[in-house]
Design a protein around this motif. Sequence first.
Motif, mmCIF file in Angstrom:
data_model
loop_
_atom_site.group_PDB
_atom_site.id
_atom_site.type_symbol
_atom_site.label_atom_id
_atom_site.label_comp_id
_atom_site.label_asym_id
_atom_site.label_seq_id
_atom_site.Cartn_x
_atom_site.Cartn_y
_atom_site.Cartn_z
ATOM 1 N N PHE A 8 -9.462 2.852 -7.835
ATOM 2 C CA PHE A 8 -10.573 2.991 -6.879
ATOM 3 C C PHE A 8 -11.108 4.403 -6.859
ATOM 4 O O PHE A 8 -10.409 5.320 -6.545
ATOM 5 N N SER A 9 -12.345 4.607 -7.262
ATOM 6 C CA SER A 9 -12.976 5.915 -7.113
ATOM 7 C C SER A 9 -13.807 5.842 -5.867
ATOM 8 O O SER A 9 -14.624 4.964 -5.735
ATOM 9 N N ALA A 10 -13.541 6.745 -4.976
ATOM 10 C CA ALA A 10 -14.313 6.726 -3.738
ATOM 11 C C ALA A 10 -15.299 7.852 -3.687
ATOM 12 O O ALA A 10 -15.578 8.418 -2.667
ATOM 13 N N LEU A 11 -15.834 8.266 -4.830
ATOM 14 C CA LEU A 11 -16.812 9.347 -4.818
ATOM 15 C C LEU A 11 -18.193 8.758 -4.607
ATOM 16 O O LEU A 11 -19.019 8.720 -5.515
ATOM 17 N N LEU A 12 -18.437 8.249 -3.387
ATOM 18 C CA LEU A 12 -19.663 7.499 -3.114
ATOM 19 C C LEU A 12 -20.894 8.354 -3.383
ATOM 20 O O LEU A 12 -21.139 9.350 -2.731
ATOM 21 N N MET A 13 -21.632 7.954 -4.436
ATOM 22 C CA MET A 13 -22.843 8.647 -4.879
ATOM 23 C C MET A 13 -22.579 10.116 -5.234
ATOM 24 O O MET A 13 -23.469 10.952 -5.118
ATOM 25 N N LEU A 14 -21.368 10.448 -5.640
ATOM 26 C CA LEU A 14 -21.052 11.849 -5.892
ATOM 27 C C LEU A 14 -21.989 12.463 -6.916
ATOM 28 O O LEU A 14 -22.421 13.597 -6.778
ATOM 29 N N ILE A 15 -22.320 11.714 -7.964
ATOM 30 C CA ILE A 15 -23.172 12.295 -8.996
ATOM 31 C C ILE A 15 -24.550 12.611 -8.447
ATOM 32 O O ILE A 15 -25.243 13.486 -8.929
ATOM 33 N N LEU A 16 -24.944 11.883 -7.389
ATOM 34 C CA LEU A 16 -26.271 12.102 -6.837
ATOM 35 C C LEU A 16 -26.389 13.430 -6.118
ATOM 36 O O LEU A 16 -27.494 13.890 -5.843
ATOM 37 N N VAL A 17 -25.278 14.064 -5.819
ATOM 38 C CA VAL A 17 -25.384 15.264 -5.002
ATOM 39 C C VAL A 17 -26.064 16.404 -5.730
ATOM 40 O O VAL A 17 -26.526 17.353 -5.104
ATOM 41 N N GLY A 18 -26.120 16.364 -7.055
ATOM 42 C CA GLY A 18 -26.792 17.432 -7.773
ATOM 43 C C GLY A 18 -28.235 17.574 -7.348
ATOM 44 O O GLY A 18 -28.761 18.682 -7.262
ATOM 45 N N MET A 19 -28.866 16.440 -7.089
ATOM 46 C CA MET A 19 -30.267 16.490 -6.690
ATOM 47 C C MET A 19 -30.430 16.995 -5.271
ATOM 48 O O MET A 19 -31.520 17.275 -4.812
ATOM 49 N N PHE A 20 -29.294 17.107 -4.532
ATOM 50 C CA PHE A 20 -29.375 17.560 -3.154
ATOM 51 C C PHE A 20 -29.249 19.093 -3.068
ATOM 52 O O PHE A 20 -29.322 19.662 -1.990
ATOM 53 N N ALA A 21 -29.036 19.743 -4.205
ATOM 54 C CA ALA A 21 -28.735 21.168 -4.165
ATOM 55 C C ALA A 21 -29.828 21.970 -3.487
ATOM 56 O O ALA A 21 -29.562 22.982 -2.852
ATOM 57 N N THR A 22 -31.048 21.512 -3.625
ATOM 58 C CA THR A 22 -32.147 22.256 -3.015
ATOM 59 C C THR A 22 -32.308 21.930 -1.544
ATOM 60 O O THR A 22 -33.096 22.571 -0.856
ATOM 61 N N PHE A 23 -31.548 20.930 -1.069
ATOM 62 C CA PHE A 23 -31.709 20.506 0.318
ATOM 63 C C PHE A 23 -30.532 20.896 1.205
ATOM 64 O O PHE A 23 -30.663 20.946 2.411
ATOM 65 N N ALA A 24 -29.351 21.076 0.622
ATOM 66 C CA ALA A 24 -28.163 21.283 1.437
ATOM 67 C C ALA A 24 -27.421 22.524 1.001
ATOM 68 O O ALA A 24 -27.488 22.949 -0.139
ATOM 69 N N SER A 25 -26.687 23.097 1.895
ATOM 70 C CA SER A 25 -25.969 24.329 1.602
ATOM 71 C C SER A 25 -24.704 24.043 0.837
ATOM 72 O O SER A 25 -24.181 22.934 0.857
ATOM 73 N N ALA A 26 -24.160 25.061 0.187
ATOM 74 C CA ALA A 26 -22.928 24.910 -0.583
ATOM 75 C C ALA A 26 -21.768 24.556 0.309
ATOM 76 O O ALA A 26 -20.798 23.938 -0.118
ATOM 77 N N ALA A 137 -0.515 -7.719 -3.334
ATOM 78 C CA ALA A 137 -1.208 -6.434 -3.452
ATOM 79 C C ALA A 137 -0.841 -5.490 -2.316
ATOM 80 O O ALA A 137 -0.473 -5.906 -1.219
ATOM 81 N N THR A 138 -0.948 -4.208 -2.611
ATOM 82 C CA THR A 138 -0.798 -3.167 -1.597
ATOM 83 C C THR A 138 -2.162 -2.879 -0.995
ATOM 84 O O THR A 138 -3.177 -2.891 -1.689
ATOM 85 N N PHE A 139 -2.193 -2.623 0.310
ATOM 86 C CA PHE A 139 -3.463 -2.379 0.986
ATOM 87 C C PHE A 139 -3.991 -1.000 0.621
ATOM 88 O O PHE A 139 -3.334 0.018 0.859
ATOM 89 N N GLU A 140 -5.173 -0.972 0.021
ATOM 90 C CA GLU A 140 -5.802 0.263 -0.433
ATOM 91 C C GLU A 140 -7.281 0.242 -0.032
ATOM 92 O O GLU A 140 -7.783 -0.753 0.484
ATOM 93 N N CYS A 141 -7.979 1.328 -0.288
ATOM 94 C CA CYS A 141 -9.431 1.356 -0.043
ATOM 95 C C CYS A 141 -10.114 0.231 -0.811
ATOM 96 O O CYS A 141 -11.067 -0.398 -0.333
ATOM 97 N N SER A 142 -9.640 -0.029 -2.017
ATOM 98 C CA SER A 142 -10.261 -1.044 -2.865
ATOM 99 C C SER A 142 -9.946 -2.468 -2.408
ATOM 100 O O SER A 142 -10.475 -3.421 -2.970
ATOM 101 N N SER A 143 -9.107 -2.613 -1.389
ATOM 102 C CA SER A 143 -8.886 -3.946 -0.825
ATOM 103 C C SER A 143 -10.161 -4.455 -0.169
ATOM 104 O O SER A 143 -10.391 -5.659 -0.094
ATOM 105 N N CYS A 144 -10.995 -3.518 0.287
ATOM 106 C CA CYS A 144 -12.244 -3.878 0.955
ATOM 107 C C CYS A 144 -13.488 -3.458 0.182
ATOM 108 O O CYS A 144 -14.541 -4.081 0.336
#
Length: 387
Positions: A8-26, A137-144
């Motif tokens: 389970f990768s939980a990097l929700l829209m992580l790649i999209l953050v590059g386009m946010f560089a001009t909008f949000a602080s480091a 199964a073990t209960f994980e984020c990917s269970s849902c």
Amino acid sequence: MRKLKIGFSALLMLILVGMFATFASAEEIKLPSNLGTVDNSGNTNTHKTHGNFQNNTNSCANCHSTHNGEDEMLLMKSGEKELCMSCHDGTMGFYNVTAASEAGVIDSHELSASMHDVDSDLAVKAAPGALKNTTTATFECSSCHNPHGSANDRLLNETVAGKTYANTYKVTIVGYAETIEKTPLAVGNKAIKLDLVEDPAYAEINNSTTLSGLKITKSKGIYNAATAEVTKEQMYNYKLNYSEFCAACHDDYLKNREHGPREAKTADGHDLYTHTTSSTKAGRSCTACHYAHGTDITLLRDTAGKTIADLQKPVDQGGKAWTEDQAKAYMKDVSKDGSDLKKFTNMASCWACHQSTHAIVNTPGTSTYPASGAVPGGDYSGKALIK
């Protein structure tokens, strides 16, 4: 190192953050080093992480390490939760599961906190009300959630605990009686649609004309009424599918004493009555009483729908001008088994609904209460929050 049942990768829209560089602080957003710059249409954009991958994607590397993974799924962290929280702990500045939302909260240690435990070896079949759930199964984020994409909003799984719950429902209501017929939904169709609205904190991103329609949204939860966006029939489908989604693990809680065969019995063979969630009626969904992720003292409400933050506001702003300690002492859930992911504190979860024909009264004419018998400060308007 824990073994994972499902990567389970939980990097929700992580790649999209590059386009946010001009909008949000480091300080708000951690920029990955492997961002794409041009999308499939030749527009300046970035790759997608959670499904709908670009033809030139480099998204895999944000979650997986080809040669040096931490587990058999080649994850870059030693567990699902560790990977999810590397982004969803507020690092991105949005979709922070440790902050209060309509889904509740994860990882809170505030007073009265309780939540779905995705940081242990808890078995899915150990869920309360799990009578027929035999998954190992073990209960994980990917269970849902499905990290690689889903037809459902918020990446909610289309199959849970081995059960495909997606259905289309035909609802017939005559008087108080309700009849529901269901047929399987075609694969790939959206079974759960949430009431998503654009997050005003990211208005500049949402209003951009160069980000391929990207929208950062906040969820208002399940639909509880027909709107311009959903019809009554669609609203019924989303509501009932959400309950079946939860009942894939908590299968005993889907019982309905108004239609269909009864299965739950007491030890001596009598019917075991329960609140039914397989109904289209108001307050008959799991999310009427519970948060999906969890709850704590900051989220709990009383029958007026007030939180501790509301109670601390001045009277002219609808509050009681209480101190934080006073508000917390009032809102603390003292139930024997804890707060159980509830939206309302203590038995206010019941009273928020069951007050229309049972006004809160005490013995009229006593020295404590006025002759009318009403409890001072009684307010039951929180019922409007129940979906």
